[in-house]
Design an enzyme around this catalytic site. Sequence first.
Site, mmCIF file in Angstrom:
data_model
loop_
_atom_site.group_PDB
_atom_site.id
_atom_site.type_symbol
_atom_site.label_atom_id
_atom_site.label_comp_id
_atom_site.label_asym_id
_atom_site.label_seq_id
_atom_site.Cartn_x
_atom_site.Cartn_y
_atom_site.Cartn_z
ATOM 1 N N GLU A 168 36.850 -17.756 17.848
ATOM 2 C CA GLU A 168 37.336 -16.431 18.269
ATOM 3 C C GLU A 168 38.852 -16.364 18.013
ATOM 4 O OE1 GLU A 168 37.752 -16.287 22.551
ATOM 5 O OE2 GLU A 168 37.517 -14.103 22.616
ATOM 6 N N ASN A 217 38.316 -7.145 19.887
ATOM 7 C CA ASN A 217 38.203 -8.584 19.674
ATOM 8 C C ASN A 217 36.944 -8.749 18.822
ATOM 9 O OD1 ASN A 217 37.853 -11.339 19.855
ATOM 10 N ND2 ASN A 217 38.383 -11.456 22.030
ATOM 11 N N LYS A 265 33.585 -7.643 20.584
ATOM 12 C CA LYS A 265 33.281 -8.275 21.871
ATOM 13 C C LYS A 265 33.020 -7.248 22.987
ATOM 14 C CE LYS A 265 35.238 -11.999 24.780
ATOM 15 N NZ LYS A 265 36.393 -12.914 24.852
ATOM 16 N N GLU A 282 42.639 -9.815 28.334
ATOM 17 C CA GLU A 282 41.713 -9.176 27.382
ATOM 18 C C GLU A 282 41.368 -7.749 27.792
ATOM 19 O OE1 GLU A 282 38.631 -11.349 25.293
ATOM 20 O OE2 GLU A 282 39.171 -13.114 26.441
ATOM 21 N N CYS A 293 32.680 -15.707 22.749
ATOM 22 C CA CYS A 293 33.190 -16.382 23.952
ATOM 23 C C CYS A 293 32.503 -15.998 25.250
ATOM 24 C CB CYS A 293 34.707 -16.206 24.045
ATOM 25 S SG CYS A 293 35.405 -17.397 25.223
ATOM 26 N N ASN A 334 37.659 -19.196 23.049
ATOM 27 C CA ASN A 334 38.932 -19.769 23.537
ATOM 28 C C ASN A 334 38.759 -19.848 25.045
ATOM 29 O OD1 ASN A 334 41.527 -19.383 21.431
ATOM 30 N ND2 ASN A 334 39.863 -17.951 21.043
HETATM 31 N N1 CDT Z 1 38.084 -15.852 25.546
HETATM 32 C C1 CDT Z 1 37.229 -15.786 26.587
HETATM 33 O O1 CDT Z 1 36.359 -14.940 26.649
HETATM 34 N N2 CDT Z 1 37.432 -16.704 27.569
HETATM 35 C C2 CDT Z 1 36.629 -16.685 28.760
HETATM 36 C C3 CDT Z 1 37.380 -17.136 29.950
HETATM 37 C C4 CDT Z 1 36.646 -16.754 31.139
HETATM 38 S S1 CDT Z 1 37.373 -17.244 32.607
HETATM 39 C C5 CDT Z 1 35.938 -17.319 33.578
HETATM 40 C C6 CDT Z 1 35.395 -17.565 28.628
HETATM 41 O O2 CDT Z 1 34.317 -17.081 28.999
HETATM 42 O O3 CDT Z 1 35.486 -18.707 28.222
#
Ligand code: CDT
Length: 311
Positions: free
Chosen positions: A47, A110, A127, A146, A172, A197
């Site tokens: 991502e 995204n 996303k 985000e 993600c 990420n």
């Molecule tokens: N980039 C991304 O979507 N990161 C989220 C962080 C979530 S914090 C609960 C993930 O789901 O990994």
Amino acid sequence: MAHRLNAAVAQLGPIHLADSRTSVVRRLMALLREAHGRGARFVVFPELALTTFFPRWWMTDQAEIDRFFEREMPNIETRPLFDLARELGVGFYLGYAELTEENGVVRHYNTAILVERDGRIVGRYRKIHLPGHAEHLPDAPFQHLEKRYFDIGNLGFKVWRAYDAVVGMCICNDRRWPETWRVMGLQGAEIMALGYNTPILNIHHREPEHLRMFHHLLSLQAGAYQNAAWVLAAAKCGAEDGFGMVGGSAIVAPTGEIAAQALSEDNEVIAVSLDLDLGDYLRRTVFNFAKHRRIEHYGLITERTGARTEV
Ligand code: CDT
């Protein structure tokens, strides 16, 4: 003859704020070459693979924010990656921040694209499950903005015919939601690709650090098993300007078993010859949806968003 696809996941180590797009694309090209050398015809990148994970930074100047976005794809910086893919005959999934105009309105997504072995973009996903917050949290060790920097994706969870297979995409946080996988599964996805990420620290609620990797793998394995599909997941990981993110890039079989997993928190290629007949077999037996699903009892899933107890 067995239906197989040699595929790879290209995990990326940290990209710092000061790193240029050109230097990142050079890294992606080296990983693409390595994956090709190991027989891969399809490679999954992370991502937001062209920049640092910028939602960790609070920014108010829109011009500063927009510097992390791509206005066209391919563009001058990424063109060499597309050319190399065509030259080698290797397709790829790539995540990046997309700036576009829809009906006269500027949108920020995204995004992930699916690129065929001839260099053509054949699929696009934006996303849907955006995590984090929109307001500044000055007391948090870093931000997860985000919900501030991106619009909610408007293309749904689709699948595409690519690499002689049926391929779905998500990004993600989508992996934590079973609906993501099921909607792709209902379209016959044989392969589901995602980049991520994931910060080592959860700023939203306190939890032991080891749960970050556990929940990541749990989500991939459940999604793969319950939909009888191969899941290919690519991390951007390691410490970006001191902010750590988990590795654990993985290729998960339709049985839910981990077929390969990255060991480092840096650039790393993992590759597997995907047996697509295995998923096909499971979709005809234990997960024969047409035979076993009971949609007359699933209405709440689309009728109700939040949980509510009425007893
Ligand atoms: N980039 C991304 O979507 N990161 C989220 C962080 C979530 S914090 C609960 C993930 O789901 O990994």
